[in-house]
Design an enzyme around this catalytic site. Structure first.
Site, short mmCIF file in Angstrom:
data_model
loop_
_atom_site.label_atom_id
_atom_site.label_comp_id
_atom_site.label_asym_id
_atom_site.label_seq_id
_atom_site.Cartn_x
_atom_site.Cartn_y
_atom_site.Cartn_z
N HIS A 169 -25.48 9.25 -12.87
CA HIS A 169 -24.28 9.82 -12.24
C HIS A 169 -23.63 8.80 -11.30
O HIS A 169 -24.14 8.53 -10.22
CB HIS A 169 -24.67 11.11 -11.49
CG HIS A 169 -23.51 11.80 -10.87
ND1 HIS A 169 -23.59 12.43 -9.65
CD2 HIS A 169 -22.23 11.98 -11.29
CE1 HIS A 169 -22.41 12.96 -9.37
NE2 HIS A 169 -21.58 12.70 -10.35
N SER A 177 -21.51 15.59 -13.54
CA SER A 177 -21.73 15.81 -12.10
C SER A 177 -22.34 17.16 -11.83
O SER A 177 -22.89 17.37 -10.76
CB SER A 177 -20.43 15.70 -11.30
OG SER A 177 -19.30 15.62 -12.07
N ASN A 218 -23.59 16.18 -4.55
CA ASN A 218 -22.74 17.36 -4.74
C ASN A 218 -23.39 18.65 -4.24
O ASN A 218 -22.74 19.68 -4.14
CB ASN A 218 -22.32 17.51 -6.21
CG ASN A 218 -21.16 16.57 -6.53
OD1 ASN A 218 -20.41 16.19 -5.63
ND2 ASN A 218 -21.05 16.17 -7.77
N GLU A 251 -26.82 8.20 -9.07
CA GLU A 251 -27.94 9.15 -9.05
C GLU A 251 -28.59 9.12 -10.43
O GLU A 251 -27.90 9.33 -11.44
CB GLU A 251 -27.42 10.57 -8.75
CG GLU A 251 -26.92 10.72 -7.32
CD GLU A 251 -26.39 12.13 -7.01
OE1 GLU A 251 -26.48 12.53 -5.85
OE2 GLU A 251 -25.89 12.82 -7.92
#
Ligand code: NAI
Length: 398
Positions: A143, A122, A193, A155
């Site tokens: 991800h 991540s 994120n 992702e």
């Protein structure tokens, strides 16, 4: 897609993410091979998967035969050698660059030449993980979001050397897995994120301040949570969500993103969260985080003042939109992918760029400029793109 279904999928790490990813791949019909260095984890993962598949069968989402077949398509081992026949391997081990690099370097010499090597990291750079391989062109980021069987977003992150055909194949495969893939540039936090940081960071900042009208302590947090849910339409407030994610994970992601952006003040972590992290107040899982979850605890009441709520909501939303606009401006992903990432990865009620179009870029720039002039901090600098939009009156979507 017949060919696709025959691909053998490898997973490294049978923890929260690896086990979920294995279940997703086996549900689609792939043979799945899991490697974890800890045999106790493998046994536990198999038991838990069995339970979760049985639950799905009880709910009528699978027949008992299908649940059984999915479980039987997954084999596991404590030896990496089990992965030698795989076509795609997804690594989901501990978030540590050196350990991941070692695993990728070992894999590189074990697997077939055309095997794709993916990482579920991540926060680490895909390019840095790929650099451990002789052939970095086959390394990519895939991800997934937690829990992998339920969350649709994936992702897809090419590193500097990733072969573009592997990006295309990954998008096709994730679509075949009934996921919603988005392609993100290999930059800190990828899309979600990075763009989500102000949801937490700005909320904590508001809480920390001797702020106009915000009640002190847990009542203040409850008020911010209430504003984001009631006025913003978010499913959970920032403090509730941080307590659910875990303040250990959330703090670490914040700190990593900040460091990787060369200490850009916009991402600076907060001491409030760091202290919770240091004291082991990780959230729901430890019984105490921002809130107290002990059986005798009384949950604080929010101050339901709509004027105050609107101020809180607009400040956090403006910061979120600013981050999304900057991600677009710096080519992290397309407009549609940035919006999809936030709605499908973290359940935002609306795509942030679409939200900006509805409110008007001028309103967002005004909010940010106001904050910047009040605080004289770089943290509040408005994105160049938003400023252009406000001046020239254009939108993200036509
Ligand atoms: P976890 O701690 O639940 O599982 C990690 C597993 O990897 C453990 O079972 C451990 O025995 C195994 N392992 C560690 N080193 C190993 C090695 N060298 N060789 C083989 N197996 C090894 O971790 P979790 O939460 O599943 O995270 C895994 C990865 O996924 C991390 O990179 C994390 O950043 C990422 N991630 C985590 C999310 C989450 O919400 N937990 C969400 C998205 C990504």
């Amino acid at each position: 897609m017949e060919e696709t279904a025959k691909l053998i999928i490898g997973v490294i790490g049978a923890g929260t993410m690896g086990s979920g990813i294995a279940q997703v791949a086996a549900t689609v019909g792939h043979e799945v091979l899991i490697f974890d260095s800890n045999s106790a984890v493998l046994a536990r993962a198999s038991d838990e998967r069995k339970k979760s598949l049985l639950k799905l069968a009880e709910k009528g989402k699978l027949t008992p035969e299908e649940a059984n077949a999915i479980q039987n398509r997954i084999l596991s081992s404590e030896s990496m050698k089990i992965l030698s026949t795989c076509d795609l391997i997804i690594e989901a081990i501990v978030e540590n660059a050196e350990i991941k690099q070692k695993v990728f370097s070992d894999l590189d010499s074990l697997v077939k030449n055309n095997c794709i090597l993916a990482s579920n990291t991540s926060s680490l750079s895909i390019t840095s993980i790929a650099a451990a391989c002789k052939n970095p062109s086959r390394v990519i980021g895939l991800h997934f979001f937690n829990p992998a069987p339920l969350m649709p977003l994936v992702e897809i992150v090419p590193g500097l050397a990733t072969d573009p055909t592997i990006v295309k194949k990954s998008v096709e495969l994730m679509t075949h897995w009934k996921k919603s893939p988005v392609v993100a540039k290999d930059t800190p936090g990828f899309i979600v994120n990075r763009v989500a940081r102000p949801f937490y960071g700005e909320a904590i900042r508001i809480f920390e301040e001797q702020w106009n009208g915000l009640p002190a302590g847990e009542k203040g947090m409850a008020t911010i949570d209430w504003a984001m849910k009631e006025i913003g339409g978010f499913r959970m407030g920032p403090f509730e969500l941080m307590d659910l994610i875990g303040n250990d994970i959330n703090y670490t992601v914040t700190e990593t993103v900040w460091k990787q952006f060369f200490y850009d003040p916009r991402y600076k972590p907060s001491l409030t969260q760091k202290r919770l992290f240091e004291s082991g107040r990780f959230g729901k899982k430890t019984g105490r985080g921002y809130y107290d979850y002990s059986p005798s605890a009384i949950l604080p009441e929010a101050e339901k003042n709509s004027e105050l709520g609107l101020k809180i909501f607009m400040r956090i939303l403006a910061m979120l939109i600013n981050e999304a606009a900057d991600a677009l401006y710096y080519n992290v992903a397309t407009c549609g992918d940035i919006d999809m990432a936030m709605t499908k990865g973290v359940n935002y009620p609306k795509g942030l760029l679409k939200w900006c179009d509805e409110l008007g870029a001028d309103i967002i720039v005004k909010e940010l400029t106001g904050l910047r002039s009040t605080y004289s901090e770089e943290r509040y600098r408005p994105s160049v793109l938003l400023q252009q939009m406000a001046k020239e009156n254009f939108k993200f979507y036509n």
